[in-house]
Design a protein around this motif. Structure first.
Motif, PDB file in Angstrom:
ATOM      1  N   GLY A   1      -5.020   9.175 -23.933  1.00  0.00           N
ATOM      2  CA  GLY A   1      -5.056   7.687 -24.044  1.00  0.00           C
ATOM      3  C   GLY A   1      -3.963   7.084 -23.185  1.00  0.00           C
ATOM      4  N   GLY A   2      -2.786   7.579 -23.249  1.00  0.00           N
ATOM      5  CA  GLY A   2      -1.655   7.056 -22.476  1.00  0.00           C
ATOM      6  C   GLY A   2      -1.980   7.039 -20.996  1.00  0.00           C
TER       7      GLY A   2
ATOM      8  N   GLU B   1       3.554  13.290 -11.511  1.00  0.00           N
ATOM      9  CA  GLU B   1       3.818  13.251 -12.944  1.00  0.00           C
ATOM     10  C   GLU B   1       2.703  13.922 -13.728  1.00  0.00           C
ATOM     11  OE1 GLU B   1       5.330  10.026 -16.165  1.00  0.00           O
ATOM     12  OE2 GLU B   1       6.085  10.302 -14.107  1.00  0.00           O
ATOM     13  N   SER B   2       1.491  13.527 -13.307  1.00  0.00           N
ATOM     14  CA  SER B   2       0.376  14.084 -14.073  1.00  0.00           C
ATOM     15  C   SER B   2       0.346  15.617 -13.911  1.00  0.00           C
ATOM     16  CB  SER B   2      -0.951  13.453 -13.631  1.00  0.00           C
ATOM     17  OG  SER B   2      -1.106  13.625 -12.243  1.00  0.00           O
ATOM     18  N   ARG B   3       0.721  15.988 -12.637  1.00  0.00           N
ATOM     19  CA  ARG B   3       0.776  17.433 -12.434  1.00  0.00           C
ATOM     20  C   ARG B   3       1.808  18.057 -13.373  1.00  0.00           C
ATOM     21  NH1 ARG B   3       0.092  17.241  -7.017  1.00  0.00           N
ATOM     22  NH2 ARG B   3       2.310  17.082  -6.611  1.00  0.00           N
ATOM     23  N   ARG B   4       2.963  17.364 -13.352  1.00  0.00           N
ATOM     24  CA  ARG B   4       4.026  17.901 -14.198  1.00  0.00           C
ATOM     25  C   ARG B   4       3.586  17.948 -15.644  1.00  0.00           C
ATOM     26  NH1 ARG B   4       7.811  14.121 -13.507  1.00  0.00           N
ATOM     27  NH2 ARG B   4       7.882  13.638 -15.719  1.00  0.00           N
ATOM     28  N   LYS B   5       2.939  16.830 -15.964  1.00  0.00           N
ATOM     29  CA  LYS B   5       2.538  16.743 -17.364  1.00  0.00           C
ATOM     30  C   LYS B   5       1.512  17.813 -17.691  1.00  0.00           C
ATOM     31  CE  LYS B   5       3.911  12.301 -18.795  1.00  0.00           C
ATOM     32  NZ  LYS B   5       3.581  10.898 -18.710  1.00  0.00           N
ATOM     33  N   ALA B   6       0.585  17.968 -16.704  1.00  0.00           N
ATOM     34  CA  ALA B   6      -0.440  18.986 -16.930  1.00  0.00           C
ATOM     35  C   ALA B   6       0.222  20.354 -17.119  1.00  0.00           C
ATOM     36  CB  ALA B   6      -1.382  19.022 -15.735  1.00  0.00           C
ATOM     37  N   GLU B   7       1.244  20.539 -16.253  1.00  0.00           N
ATOM     38  CA  GLU B   7       1.991  21.791 -16.347  1.00  0.00           C
ATOM     39  C   GLU B   7       2.580  21.954 -17.736  1.00  0.00           C
ATOM     40  OE1 GLU B   7       3.286  25.300 -14.473  1.00  0.00           O
ATOM     41  OE2 GLU B   7       1.988  23.714 -13.698  1.00  0.00           O
ATOM     42  N   GLU B   8       3.246  20.855 -18.083  1.00  0.00           N
ATOM     43  CA  GLU B   8       3.886  20.905 -19.391  1.00  0.00           C
ATOM     44  C   GLU B   8       2.877  21.209 -20.473  1.00  0.00           C
ATOM     45  OE1 GLU B   8       6.021  17.313 -20.228  1.00  0.00           O
ATOM     46  OE2 GLU B   8       7.460  17.722 -18.589  1.00  0.00           O
ATOM     47  N   GLN B   9       1.778  20.496 -20.280  1.00  0.00           N
ATOM     48  CA  GLN B   9       0.758  20.640 -21.307  1.00  0.00           C
ATOM     49  C   GLN B   9       0.281  22.092 -21.370  1.00  0.00           C
ATOM     50  OE1 GLN B   9      -1.723  17.365 -20.725  1.00  0.00           O
ATOM     51  NE2 GLN B   9      -3.019  17.828 -22.503  1.00  0.00           N
TER      52      GLN B   9
ATOM     53  N   GLN C   1       0.834  -1.199   0.000  1.00  0.00           N
ATOM     54  CA  GLN C   1       0.000   0.000   0.000  1.00  0.00           C
ATOM     55  C   GLN C   1       0.863   1.242   0.000  1.00  0.00           C
ATOM     56  OE1 GLN C   1      -2.425  -0.755   3.378  1.00  0.00           O
ATOM     57  NE2 GLN C   1      -4.160  -1.517   2.146  1.00  0.00           N
ATOM     58  N   ARG C   2       1.902   1.126   0.845  1.00  0.00           N
ATOM     59  CA  ARG C   2       2.813   2.256   0.905  1.00  0.00           C
ATOM     60  C   ARG C   2       3.380   2.519  -0.487  1.00  0.00           C
ATOM     61  NH1 ARG C   2       5.328   0.582   5.396  1.00  0.00           N
ATOM     62  NH2 ARG C   2       7.123  -0.214   4.269  1.00  0.00           N
ATOM     63  N   LEU C   3       3.787   1.453  -1.045  1.00  0.00           N
ATOM     64  CA  LEU C   3       4.349   1.569  -2.379  1.00  0.00           C
ATOM     65  C   LEU C   3       3.322   2.179  -3.326  1.00  0.00           C
ATOM     66  CD1 LEU C   3       6.308  -1.754  -2.834  1.00  0.00           C
ATOM     67  CD2 LEU C   3       7.248   0.567  -2.801  1.00  0.00           C
ATOM     68  N   GLU C   4       2.104   1.691  -3.114  1.00  0.00           N
ATOM     69  CA  GLU C   4       1.043   2.132  -4.016  1.00  0.00           C
ATOM     70  C   GLU C   4       0.821   3.647  -3.858  1.00  0.00           C
ATOM     71  OE1 GLU C   4      -1.364   1.903  -7.028  1.00  0.00           O
ATOM     72  OE2 GLU C   4      -0.006   0.353  -6.275  1.00  0.00           O
ATOM     73  N   VAL C   5       0.793   4.016  -2.561  1.00  0.00           N
ATOM     74  CA  VAL C   5       0.585   5.430  -2.295  1.00  0.00           C
ATOM     75  C   VAL C   5       1.693   6.232  -2.946  1.00  0.00           C
ATOM     76  CG1 VAL C   5       0.669   7.189  -0.489  1.00  0.00           C
ATOM     77  CG2 VAL C   5      -0.704   5.121  -0.183  1.00  0.00           C
ATOM     78  N   MET C   6       2.909   5.695  -2.694  1.00  0.00           N
ATOM     79  CA  MET C   6       4.045   6.405  -3.285  1.00  0.00           C
ATOM     80  C   MET C   6       3.903   6.499  -4.791  1.00  0.00           C
ATOM     81  SD  MET C   6       7.183   5.080  -1.041  1.00  0.00           S
ATOM     82  CE  MET C   6       8.476   5.616  -2.149  1.00  0.00           C
ATOM     83  N   ARG C   7       3.491   5.385  -5.328  1.00  0.00           N
ATOM     84  CA  ARG C   7       3.389   5.367  -6.778  1.00  0.00           C
ATOM     85  C   ARG C   7       2.324   6.355  -7.242  1.00  0.00           C
ATOM     86  NH1 ARG C   7       3.898  -0.100  -8.558  1.00  0.00           N
ATOM     87  NH2 ARG C   7       1.839  -0.435  -7.692  1.00  0.00           N
ATOM     88  N   GLN C   8       1.240   6.302  -6.457  1.00  0.00           N
ATOM     89  CA  GLN C   8       0.171   7.209  -6.860  1.00  0.00           C
ATOM     90  C   GLN C   8       0.617   8.660  -6.749  1.00  0.00           C
ATOM     91  OE1 GLN C   8      -3.091   5.869  -4.516  1.00  0.00           O
ATOM     92  NE2 GLN C   8      -3.989   4.720  -6.252  1.00  0.00           N
ATOM     93  N   MET C   9       1.405   8.860  -5.623  1.00  0.00           N
ATOM     94  CA  MET C   9       1.906  10.221  -5.497  1.00  0.00           C
ATOM     95  C   MET C   9       2.787  10.560  -6.681  1.00  0.00           C
ATOM     96  SD  MET C   9       2.614  10.349  -1.433  1.00  0.00           S
ATOM     97  CE  MET C   9       3.782  11.718  -1.463  1.00  0.00           C
ATOM     98  N   GLU C  10       3.604   9.611  -6.972  1.00  0.00           N
ATOM     99  CA  GLU C  10       4.485   9.833  -8.125  1.00  0.00           C
ATOM    100  C   GLU C  10       3.666  10.120  -9.360  1.00  0.00           C
ATOM    101  OE1 GLU C  10       7.447   6.827  -9.183  1.00  0.00           O
ATOM    102  OE2 GLU C  10       8.125   6.984  -7.080  1.00  0.00           O
ATOM    103  N   LEU C  11       2.644   9.243  -9.475  1.00  0.00           N
ATOM    104  CA  LEU C  11       1.812   9.400 -10.646  1.00  0.00           C
ATOM    105  C   LEU C  11       1.169  10.783 -10.667  1.00  0.00           C
ATOM    106  CD1 LEU C  11       0.045   5.962 -10.994  1.00  0.00           C
ATOM    107  CD2 LEU C  11       1.535   7.086 -12.671  1.00  0.00           C
ATOM    108  N   ALA C  12       0.702  11.148  -9.454  1.00  0.00           N
ATOM    109  CA  ALA C  12       0.042  12.457  -9.365  1.00  0.00           C
ATOM    110  C   ALA C  12       1.034  13.553  -9.749  1.00  0.00           C
ATOM    111  CB  ALA C  12      -0.458  12.683  -7.943  1.00  0.00           C
TER     112      ALA C  12
END
Lengths: 323, 1109
Positions: free
Chosen positions: B983-984, B920-928, B907-918
């Protein structure tokens, strides 16, 4: 009369293969081979395209026997932990799990009519019959203890039931024991009929002849290196086939009833011409004990020939064309 | 009647002396001669007459008197007669010298002769007769050169002097210059034409020059002139005889006979006649003739010949003593083997016959010196060397003989016999050559030869070839009918179906009928009597009733027996048993057949019949050691300890303790007796081991190459903990055994493995056990599998151990001990996993699964013990069940814990991953956003440009009218890009959800497992308890005893006593003495001891559970 090697699946299992049986063809699929192994799995093979179709888990401690229902839809497998698992061939869904403690389970065999499953009950010195409709134990066929012998330690393991075979009409069951005796039972009356003597070492495999006129003929494979051919009703030995240099582990009769195949711990598979009472062919492609030989249904392309499969301790399964 | 007249001095009277009535005392005559001063020629005449009558002393007396100084003085002027007397004396002494064999006397005689001749020369230097005498003397002394000169002096004076010519011819002849000799003889003949003896010389020269016809012609001429010339007759006879043709031989014999009739004292003719009568078998005549010949001749070689004839005659009559004596005499006469070799050969033969090998050897060797390529001599010598136990030399000689005469089957046979014991391959080749030679010569090949070939093939493991040889040896007979009955199958193994049928039709109808008869009588058999089949002799009775006579000649029994052995080896047990029974039927005293049948029955575990057959064999010969040993072995198998020991003792006694096999068996018995007793009695143990060692050592002293005794000795050493010595012994035995085809010693492999095991070399032990299983047991021996499993167990290779035990169960389904062991292994595996400080969830899951299996296994055992006792305590099993259940509970808790941990981690890992994902998505959103901004900027610019363009265009439109499509394109592009990016993101989300569902599944699985655990709450406490127990595994032994355990082995305790115990278990193997052909029966490894071993193993393990209680 000969065997032509078709193909061999090396490493068909992760460990020694101890059992093999053909699943008759159904509308959905052609004949399939069922194998059981020490690796605790049962696998299904398509002989035409020998890639593993399916791997069934759910057994512990090594699969010692597999059997297929004549319909080709149901099959059963048994392992050293004394459970019989009945499953749907196509889906691998468990239909029933059977046990009859303290009886362990060795060879399994469905009757040709498909109504009963017989299981050699090891130390219980009996054959258990299971109804295939409701998966209930319907009878326990027990050979009487030889008179004059006390149920002492030694005699206890003597009639240890190892192997079982149905007569083609489904009225008789023969069972081979560790001490080499074969007991013949009348199924409808659930009665012991008589013993067939001659072997003094374990009889690990039994099969009735499939030829219409020879339905009383019973073949037995024993650790004494011999295959005996009995008239199961007249209680006579018709002939004795010797030639294997070690235990004969498995015997099966060809659909035309003219030949038998044997697998032995001397690593060879032999084809015997019953008219000449001699081995016409010796195949030595396996590198370890051959635990199972099984003739498959006749080929659709050529009615006079059929498939033979052999499974060995060397983890391989071989297919041959018998014609 | 011849007489001489001595003139009376001074008168006309004369004294008449009858020459055949000379007085015995020569003094009388001498007195007269002296008194009357008789002419010297009379002296000579009388002396010569004495000589002719054999009165040599008188002869000498007169001549010596006649050459005395006073006579010289008195007759000083009578020179010639004086010379004649001296020459006569000289000739006499040179003759004596010539025939004398002793060197010193010979010399003396020659000196005397020389003296007289010299005296004669002093009287007249030129007297030719003196020179001739001297020449003869020199000839006799062997001084050809001087003799030649002496004769030459004579011939210089008178070139036709016949004696001188003959003398010179003789010198030439002796020197081998036959043509010169011939010339001289011819000259002599011209001078003196009627001289048959000169012609004999000519003939001999021709003969020597190889002109045999000419020689014969001359001899014939001699006979024309002098029909009674014995030499010519003998010579012609010899030449006739030597043609070796019946007709000529008869002629030759006639001539010999003629010569004999003319002159019965010609030794040569006597010898030849004797020779003839030897061959016609008239030994009486042989003796007479040779005895005469011996009496009349002084000539050494001729005498040698006579003695030889005599010896040969006695030899052929079987009187070896006399024959030997005469051969010896013959040898003495001829001096050198080169002159006359035959008596040496005869002497050798006789001495061989009389057992004087050394002398015989010397004589044959002498023959061989003369005739180095004589095959008979080579063979005889070979034979002697065999007897002298020098097989290498014998081989060499036989090899030479076979090389010289590669067509002599006998030599090959003998050579083969020699090679059997040393080099079977070469022996086989040699025998084959002999067989081919005999076949080529159309001789009958002896049965023994074929039998030997068969046996050699057998020993090389070439069973098909061996069978062929034995079948050839057997030839036609009742067995052929059995081959026919079986044969169609045997022959057709390699053929296809169609050919098989055609072969069947090749059999004559008669033989087919017989084959069918046999088959119909053989089968079917009543099933209940099948096991007695190996004793059934009715088959043959019924065959005879049906008119097929069962005949088995005695000389073919061995071949048939051997054939049956081969068939046995080819696993054609049916035919083998039939032939053994046929032997039994015809020769009920042939115990080997009984024993082989017993062995077959035993191999098929038909103990009862095997015992009966051995009993039958013992009825035939109650002291038959093979039968007794087999019986003992079976008794051991039946656990009849005391009986077995008695039987082995009887066997040992019946062979006068010479049979090492019996001794080894007794040794084994003692060995097993030592660790058989369940209650340990150290004293008894030590006595048994000592006894065993003593027995093994005794055997080894007698036969240092006895593998079985060496193996036994190794076992005793191992028992005493001297592993290095034991290992050395075992390894040596193993090496020795692995080179031989017909020695199968799996035991020593096992023992080597046991020692490796005992020394902790588990990897090596495993390898050795596996090799042994593969090599000797087709992987079927559950006992060795058990050893293997135990090694894995000690090496803590739990999975391997479990699998090996499962294999063993599969091999021996009724051995419940193996099931128990599986349970113990599973339990032990779980314990050890749970004890680990670091373990993965998977490991724990596996532990849980295995514990469930263990519970299952133990429960089944517990349930089964109601049906039949399999040797262990029910309570103990219950204890195991309970313990495993406890463990399982503990494990489940662990599992839960671990899984919870894992889940948390995940779960911890998952949370971390989700945070990472978040992130990333934030970064990506930024980039976008940036991109969009940029784009908008661009768009704006573009718009501006476009607006400008539009503006322009509008202006242009204003100029020309055109479309505005261009403007929309870039907007489309932008939208597509966005969609892709979206899609990605979705894919990633999918992945995540799938993982989650997997986790959920795992959770439910865990939940199930936990449900299994009843006392979830108290898990921690119990686990601790378990840990404690596990730490205390080497707990006090009385505690174990309290738990009902006889054995005190503690597995984890590596201290000395227990390791020895373990080794003891390890070294419980027996020996099989597999002597080829006769003794195939083997004392099986004694099961009892081994069973104790597994029990020990189980017991040792059991304490884990028991301690807890």
């Amino acid at each position: 009369m000969k065997l032509a090697p078709l193909n061999t699946v090396q490493n068909a299992h992760d460990d020694s293969i101890w059992a093999a049986a053909w699943v008759p063809p159904t509308e959905d699929s052609g004949p399939l081979l069922l194998t059981g192994s020490l690796d605790e799995t049962v696998r299904l093979w398509n002989p035409n395209d020998p890639d593993k179709l399916q791997t069934n888990t759910g057994h512990c401690l090594g699969v010692v026997s597999v059997a297929a229902h004549p319909s080709g839809r149901i099959a059963a497998s048994a392992s050293i932990d004394s459970f019989i698992r009945v499953f749907d061939v196509a889906t691998n869904n468990t239909i029933a799990t059977l046990e009859a403690p303290p009886s362990e389970v060795w060879q399994l065999q469905f009757n040709p009519q498909g109504t009963t499953l017989a299981a050699a009950g090891g130390g219980s010195a009996s054959v258990k019959l299971w109804d295939t409709a409701e998966w209930k134990l319907i009878a326990t066929l027990e050979a009487p203890r030889p008179e004059g012998l006390k149920p002492s330690e030694r005699s206890g393991s003597k009639k240890f039931a190892l192997s079982v075979a149905w007569s083609p009409d489904g009225r008789q069951v023969a069972s081979g024991a560790m001490d080499g005796t074969i007991s013949v039972f009348d199924v409808p009356r659930a009665k012991f009929m008589h013993h067939l003597e001659g072997h003094c070492m374990p009889v690990r495999s039994l099969v009735y002849s499939s030829a219409p006129l020879d339905s009383r003929v019973l073949f037995s494979a024993s650790d004494d290196g011999h295959v005996h051919v009995y008239d199961a009703e007249r209680k006579t030995l018709i002939t004795s086939l010797s030639g294997h240099s070690s235990w004969v582990l498995s015997v099966d009769v060809s659909p035309d009833g003219a030949a038998i195949a044997t697998g032995a711990s001397d690593k060879s598979v032999r084809l015997w011409d019953l008219k000449m009472r001699a081995a016409t062919q010796i195949l030595t492609s396996h590198t370890d004990q051959v635990w199972a030989v099984a003739f498959g249904p006749t080929l659709q392309t050529d009615v006079r020939s059929c498939l033979l499969a052999s499974a060995s301790d060397d983890k391989s399964v071989s297919f041959y064309k018998y014609s | 009647m011849a007489c001489v007249y001595i003139p009376v001095q001074n008168s006309e009277e004369e004294v008449r002396v009858a020459l055949d009535q000379l007085p015995r005392d020569a003094t009388d005559i001498l007195d007269i001669l002296k008194a009357e001063q008789a002419p010297l020629d009379l002296w000579l005449i009388i002396a010569r007459e004495y000589f002719k009558q054999g009165k040599v002393d008188q002869f000498k007396q007169i001549l010596e008197e006649g050459s005395s100084p006073e006579i010289d003085e008195y007759y000083a002027d009578v020179r010639y007669e004086r010379i004649a007397i001296l020459n006569a004396l000289g000739a006499y002494y040179s003759y004596l010298g010539k025939i004398e064999t002793k060197y010193r006397e010979k010399e003396d005689y020659f000196i005397q002769a020389t003296k007289y001749y010299n005296k004669a020369s002093r009287i007249d230097m030129h007297e030719p007769s003196t020179w001739i005498g001297k020449g003869q003397l020199l000839l006799a002394k062997g001084d050809g050169e001087q003799a030649f000169n002496a004769f030459k002096i004579v011939l210089d004076g008178d070139r036709d002097n016949v004696p001188a010519l003959l003398g010179q011819a003789c010198v030439h002849f002796n020197r081998g210059r036959y043509s010169e000799a011939l010339e001289l003889y011819k000259r002599a003949l011209q001078v003196y034409p009627w001289a048959p003896s000169v012609r004999v010389g000519i003939a001999l020269c021709h003969y020597k020059l190889g002109r045999f016809e000419k020689a014969k012609q001359v001899f014939h001429r001699v006979l024309q002139l002098d029909p009674d010339n014995v030499e010519a007759l003998v010579a012609l006879g010899v030449s006739d005889l030597q043609t070796n043709q019946a007709f000529d031989i008869r002629h030759g014999m006639e001539k010999m006979q003629q010569a004999f009739e003319i002159y019965p004292y010609c030794a040569m003719s006597l010898n030849y006649l004797a020779n003839h009568f030897f061959f016609t078998g008239q030994h009486f005549l042989v003796e007479q003739l040779t005895e005469t010949a011996l009496a009349v001749t002084m000539h050494g070689p001729t005498k040698a010949h006579s003695y030889y004839n005599l010896a040969r005659s006695y030899h052929s009559k079987g009187d070896y003593e006399k024959a030997g004596m005469y051969y010896m005499a013959s040898v003495k006469e001829s001096n050198s083997a080169h002159d006359f070799v035959l008596p040496y050969y005869g002497l050798g033969q006789v001495q061989l016959k009389l057992g004087d090998l050394r002398s015989s050897l010397t004589n044959f060797e002498k023959v061989l010196e003369v005739l180095p390529e004589n095959c008979d001599t080579l063979k005889a010598l070979g034979h002697i060397y065999v007897q002298l136990e020098q097989p290498e030399k014998a081989q060499e000689l036989y090899r030479k003989a076979t090389k010289i005469d590669p067509r002599d089957p006998q030599a090959f046979l003998d050579l083969g016999d020699l090679l059997i014991s040393t080099d079977t391959n070469a022996a086989l080749d040699t025998f084959k050559t002999a067989r081919n030679l005999l076949k080529r010569g159309n001789d009958e090949v002896p049965l023994e030869l074929l039998n030997n070939i068969g046996v050699l093939h057998f020993e090389r493991g070439e069973f098909e070839l061996a069978a062929e040889a034995f079948k050839e040896a057997l030839g036609e007979g009742i067995w052929c009918n059995f081959f026919d009955a079986e044969g169609e199958s045997i022959l057709n193994r390699a053929q296809t179906n169609g050919e098989a049928r055609s072969h069947n039709e090749q059999l004559s109808p008669n033989r087919r009928a017989q084959a069918n008869l046999i088959n119909s009588i053989r089968y079917p058999i009543e099933a209940s009597s099948v096991i007695r089949q190996y004793k059934d002799l009715q088959l043959f009775q019924r065959l005879e009733e049906q008119g097929l006579s069962v005949e088995l000649p005695w000389d073919k029994v061995s071949a048939l027996f051997n054939l049956a052995r081969v068939l046995e080896q080819l696993h054609n047990t049916e035919s083998a048993s039939t032939f053994y029974r046929m032997i039994m039927y015809k020769y009920p005293e042939y115990t080997d057949a009984y024993l082989r049948l017993a062995a077959i029955a035993k191999a098929r575990n038909n103990v009862q019949v095997s015992l009966e057959l051995i009993g039958d064999a013992l009825k035939v010969d109650e002291k038959c050691p093979d039968a007794l040993l087999m019986l003992g072995d079976l008794e051991l198998k039946n656990d009849d300890w005391v009986k077995a020991k008695e039987t082995f003792r009887t066997a040992k006694d019946s062979t006068d303790a010479k049979d090492s096999y019996a001794a080894v068996c007794l040794g084994n018995w003692n060995y097993f007796a030592a660790n058989r007793n369940e209650k340990r009695a150290p004293k008894l143990e030590a006595t048994h081991y000592e006894k065993a060692k003593e027995l093994y050592t005794k055997v080894l002293l007698l036969q240092s190459a006895n593998l079985y005794a060496a193996n036994g000795a190794g076992m005793v050493f191992a028992e005493k903990g001297q592993f290095d010595i034991a290992k050395d012994l075992f390894t040596q035995v193993q090496e020795a055994a692995s080179g031989v085809f017909n020695v199968q010693m799996p035991d020593v492999w096992i023992n080597v493995a046991h020692v490796h095991f005992a020394q902790g070399n588990f990897t090596l032990a495993v390898k050795m056990y596996q090799n042994c299983l593969r090599k000797f047991f087709y992987n079927t021996d559950s006992q060795v599998l058990l050893y293997l499993a135990r090694t894995h167990y000690e090496a803590e290779q739990w999975q391997e151990c479990k699998k090996t035990l499962l294999r063993a169960i599969h091999m021996a389904p009724s051995n419940y001990t193996l099931r128990f062991d599986v349970g113990v292994t599973l339990q032990k595996f779980s314990t050890s996993t749970l004890q680990k400080t670091k373990r993965t969830v998977d490991e724990i899951r596996a532990t849980v699964a295995e514990l469930k299996n263990a519970v299952r296994v133990f429960s089944l055992l517990s349930a089964a013990s109601n049906l039949h006792s399999h040797g262990f305590d029910e309570k103990k099993i219950e204890t195991h069940v309970a313990y495993c259940k406890h463990l399982l509970e503990a494990a489940n808790v662990h599992c839960e814990l671990a899984e919870r941990e894992e889940m948390q981690t995940m779960q911890r890992l998952e949370v971390m991953r989700q945070m990472e994902l978040a992130d990333e998505s934030r970064r990506k959103a930024e980039e976008q956003r940036k991109v969009q901004l940029e784009k908008r900027k661009q768009e704006d610019e573009l718009k501006q440009v476009m607006q400008q363009e539009k503006h322009l265009e509008r202006i242009k439109e204003q100029w020309k009218s055109s479309s505005s499509k261009r403007k929309e394109k870039p907007t489309d592009d932008e939208e597509g890009g966005q969609r892709r990016r979206k899609g990605g993101k979705r894919r990633r989300k999918d992945k995540k959800s799938r993982y989650e569902s997997e986790e959920a599944e795992a959770e439910t699985y865990d939940q199930e497992e936990m449900d299994y655990d009843d006392n979830n709450a108290s898990y921690r406490e119990q686990y601790n308890q378990t840990n404690d127990v596990n730490d205390r595994e080497d707990a006090p032994q009385d505690l174990l005893a309290a738990a009902g355990l006889e054995d005190s082995d503690v597995d984890d305790d590596e201290a000395a006593p227990s390791s020895i115990n373990r080794r003891r278990r390890a070294l419980s193997e027996s020996d099989d003495e597999d002597e080829p052909l006769q003794r195939r029966q083997e004392p099986e490894p004694e099961p009892e001891a081994d069973q104790t071993a597994d029990m020990q193993m189980s017991d040792g393990e059991a304490n884990v559970g028991d301690d807890e209680d």
